[in-house]
Design an enzyme around this catalytic site. Sequence first.
Site, short mmCIF file in Angstrom:
data_model
loop_
_atom_site.label_atom_id
_atom_site.label_comp_id
_atom_site.label_asym_id
_atom_site.label_seq_id
_atom_site.Cartn_x
_atom_site.Cartn_y
_atom_site.Cartn_z
N MET A 23 50.22 35.41 30.71
CA MET A 23 51.34 34.88 31.45
C MET A 23 52.63 35.41 30.84
SD MET A 23 50.10 31.04 32.16
CE MET A 23 51.54 30.86 33.18
N PHE A 24 53.65 35.53 31.64
CA PHE A 24 54.98 35.99 31.21
C PHE A 24 54.95 37.44 30.71
CE2 PHE A 24 54.29 31.50 30.03
CZ PHE A 24 54.98 30.93 31.10
N LYS A 27 53.34 40.90 35.10
CA LYS A 27 52.32 41.45 36.01
C LYS A 27 52.81 41.52 37.45
CE LYS A 27 49.47 38.11 35.30
NZ LYS A 27 50.30 37.38 34.34
N GLU A 94 47.66 37.21 41.58
CA GLU A 94 46.90 36.07 41.03
C GLU A 94 45.40 36.24 41.30
OE1 GLU A 94 48.31 34.00 39.10
OE2 GLU A 94 50.42 33.91 39.68
N GLN A 96 42.91 36.45 39.52
CA GLN A 96 41.94 35.68 38.70
C GLN A 96 41.45 34.43 39.42
OE1 GLN A 96 45.23 35.79 37.99
NE2 GLN A 96 45.90 33.66 37.88
N CYS A 185 49.54 34.23 15.65
CA CYS A 185 50.15 32.93 15.94
C CYS A 185 49.21 32.05 16.76
CB CYS A 185 51.48 33.12 16.66
SG CYS A 185 52.71 33.94 15.63
ZN ZN Z 1 53.18 35.85 16.93
#
Ligand code: ZN
Length: 192
Positions: A23-24, A27, A94, A96, A185
């Site tokens: 996401m973000f 695409k 979209e 998926q 992360c």
């Molecule tokens: Zn990171």
Amino acid sequence: MYNESNIHETHRRGRIEVICGSMFSGKTEELLRRLRRAQFARQTVEIFKPAIDTRYSNEEVVSHDKNSILSTPVEHSGNILLLSSDVEVVGIDEAQFFDKGLTDVCQQLADQGIRVIVAGLDMDFKRVPFGPMPDLCAIADDVTKVHAICVRCGALANYSHRIVAGEKQVMLGEMQEYQPLCRICYNQELRS
Ligand code: ZN
């Protein structure tokens, strides 16, 4: 990065292009860019999205930056075949959320000489390949993987981390519900 020389836009030759990422990652923007360019070349363009995605509008493919092109929501991938006769370029957003039959639909369209451009999430929030996307990547002539930016460290992000509770795979996203994270992360987040 996406290699322009691979895209034979002036030839009426069927092909499948996949644009995937988290996401973000832009695409939909990349899908719209390619479709607009085809429109400028006076090619007939049709855009489909799953009927499930009604976040913003029933008729438009809308990216997060609010650029849009009119599109047709369809319940089942098979409907795309019926609606794509006389079309030179088919865009699917979209992807998926579509059924697994979408892979065969794209193959049939490309075999008929149609350029098919498919955009979708490669993985769900648990990093599991999403719906028909892995199969589409396998049969595609060209795959472009786009990346978001990790909100924590600024590295390229591959994952759509869900920051609200819920196990359901299909949950439509906005910035309040998901954040793009890099591998390091993402793993730190899982441990915390
Ligand atoms: Zn990171």
